[in-house]
Design an enzyme around this catalytic site. Structure first.
Site, PDB file in Angstrom:
ATOM      1  N   TYR A 147       0.771  -1.269   0.078  1.00 37.45           N
ATOM      2  CA  TYR A 147       0.113  -0.027   0.158  1.00 37.45           C
ATOM      3  C   TYR A 147       0.806   1.098   0.115  1.00 37.45           C
ATOM      4  O   TYR A 147       0.655   2.103  -0.803  1.00 37.45           O
ATOM      5  CB  TYR A 147      -1.050  -0.046   1.200  1.00 37.45           C
ATOM      6  CG  TYR A 147      -1.989   1.102   1.296  1.00 37.45           C
ATOM      7  CD1 TYR A 147      -3.035   1.275   0.396  1.00 37.45           C
ATOM      8  CD2 TYR A 147      -1.901   2.115   2.311  1.00 37.45           C
ATOM      9  CE1 TYR A 147      -3.870   2.374   0.301  1.00 37.45           C
ATOM     10  CE2 TYR A 147      -2.830   3.188   2.531  1.00 37.45           C
ATOM     11  CZ  TYR A 147      -3.757   3.286   1.295  1.00 37.45           C
ATOM     12  OH  TYR A 147      -4.664   4.355   1.448  1.00 37.45           O
ATOM     13  N   LYS A 151       1.181   3.513  -3.415  1.00 40.65           N
ATOM     14  CA  LYS A 151       0.692   4.915  -3.359  1.00 40.65           C
ATOM     15  C   LYS A 151       1.944   5.870  -3.635  1.00 40.65           C
ATOM     16  O   LYS A 151       1.744   7.074  -4.470  1.00 40.65           O
ATOM     17  CB  LYS A 151      -0.100   5.574  -2.237  1.00 40.65           C
ATOM     18  CG  LYS A 151      -1.246   4.631  -1.514  1.00 40.65           C
ATOM     19  CD  LYS A 151      -2.435   5.360  -2.778  1.00 40.65           C
ATOM     20  CE  LYS A 151      -3.857   4.921  -2.307  1.00 40.65           C
ATOM     21  NZ  LYS A 151      -4.734   5.531  -3.108  1.00 40.65           N
ATOM     22  N   GLN A 211      -0.044   5.235  21.141  1.00 39.30           N
ATOM     23  CA  GLN A 211       0.174   5.773  19.742  1.00 39.30           C
ATOM     24  C   GLN A 211      -0.832   6.780  19.400  1.00 39.30           C
ATOM     25  O   GLN A 211      -1.948   6.466  19.825  1.00 39.30           O
ATOM     26  CB  GLN A 211       0.473   4.576  18.747  1.00 39.30           C
ATOM     27  CG  GLN A 211      -0.666   3.767  18.303  1.00 39.30           C
ATOM     28  CD  GLN A 211      -0.774   2.561  19.360  1.00 39.30           C
ATOM     29  OE1 GLN A 211      -0.699   2.703  20.784  1.00 39.30           O
ATOM     30  NE2 GLN A 211      -1.435   1.390  18.772  1.00 39.30           N
TER      31      GLN A 211
END
Length: 323
Positions: A147, A151, A211
């Site tokens: 991915y 991209k 996170q």
């Protein structure tokens, strides 16, 4: 002369695509919605079917397409780790071959074209918040690379077509987006937490929950797409589109529990490989060039998203939405 602008939306039956099709129809455009239904669904666009300016076509962007259009929004690509890691080779093909095919179509029809890129081009960022000038910290051979690198390559192609063929391009780097019509089983944090809370199941946090992510409501994001496409040709992007409000995953889980009145407990599991520790867009370029910034607060957007998932559960039952 065309009274109505003809607009192609690839991935048009997906989460973002369906909202974009709706807004384009509101503007009086003729909309061709293209989707292969890997993660998109006809249910997302059923309410648009009666509009005489709306057309839907089953097609995979990895194959060439021959239609006549004025603008193209290239949104086709699975965007959640569960979906894009299901067939990583196909994910890369969708980003790369899809970009080549759509750029070829734009070149032939002289259409303006926008690429839906991603904050994942920044990888696990060493710079915070992330400005467009940051080149990223991406693992090229990890489980998320299909991915991330797909991209990144698509962005490269867009800028090479722009330089080589003088094409009118726009590149939007999308940060976490949420809202009604998200796929209930996409493994993303907002949909995961809401579905788990509504079903009274344990809410799963990967890592220690410290996170961070920034969550943009879908209507705000689509407004950003439209402003980017309407901007002067010399402004190509890439431009960050996302909400700079930063929340820890643990804070999000607590908000969802509070909003749903759920009795779910929060449990912790190991963090997946290459999962970014921090995500927050620097949107000063979008503010300056597009006069755009998100307006919907996280709590308000979550209320609408919870209501959507509750309606799905009421309609299909727990098994139906998680199948």
């Amino acid at each position: 002369m065309h009274i109505h602008k003809r607009v192609l939306v690839t991935g048009g039956a997906g989460f973002l695509g369906s909202w974009l099709c709706e807004r384009l129809l509101d503007r009086g455009c003729m909309v061709l919605c293209l989707d292969n239904y890997f993660t998109g669904t006809r249910m997302n666009v059923e309410h648009l079917m009666d509009n005489k300016h709306f057309e839907i076509m089953r097609h995979d962007v990895t194959f060439p397409l021959f239609v006549e259009v004025d603008e193209i929004y290239n949104l086709a690509c699975p965007a959640s780790p569960i979906h894009y890691q299901h067939d990583p080779v196909q994910t890369t093909k969708t980003s790369v071959h899809g970009a080549i095919n759509m750029l070829g179509l734009a070149k032939r029809t002289r259409a303006k074209i926008m690429q839906a890129s991603t904050s994942e081009v920044y990888g696990n960022p060493a710079v915070h918040p992330q400005p467009e000038s940051y080149w990223g910290n991406v693992n090229p051979i990890g489980p998320r690379s299909c991915y991330d690198e797909g991209k990144r390559c698509a962005e490269t192609l867009f800028f090479d077509y722009h330089r080589q063929h003088k094409m009118r391009i726009k590149v939007a780097r999308i940060f976490n987006t949420y809202g009604p019509r998200m796929h209930p089983n996409d493994g993303r944090v907002v949909s995961n937490f809401i579905v788990q809370a509504l079903l009274g199941r344990p809410i799963t946090i990967y890592g220690d929950g410290s996170q961070t992510r920034s969550f943009c409501y879908v209507e705000d994001l689509v407004e950003g797409f439209l402003r980017l496409m309407d901007s002067p040709d010399e402004f190509t992007g890439p431009v960050n589109l996302g909400n700079p409000g930063e929340f820890t995953i643990k804070e999000l889980a607590e908000k969802v529990v509070a909003l749903t009145g759920s009795s779910s407990e929060i449990i912790y599991k190991p963090l997946p490989k290459d999962d970014p520790e921090r995500r927050r867009p620097d949107i000063s370029l979008a503010k300056e060039q597009l006069d755009w910034e998100p307006r919907v607060k996280l709590d308000d957007g979550l209320v609408k998203t919870v209501a959507f998932f509750q309606s799905l559960i009421d309609q299909f039952g727990p098994a139906g939405i998680l199948s």
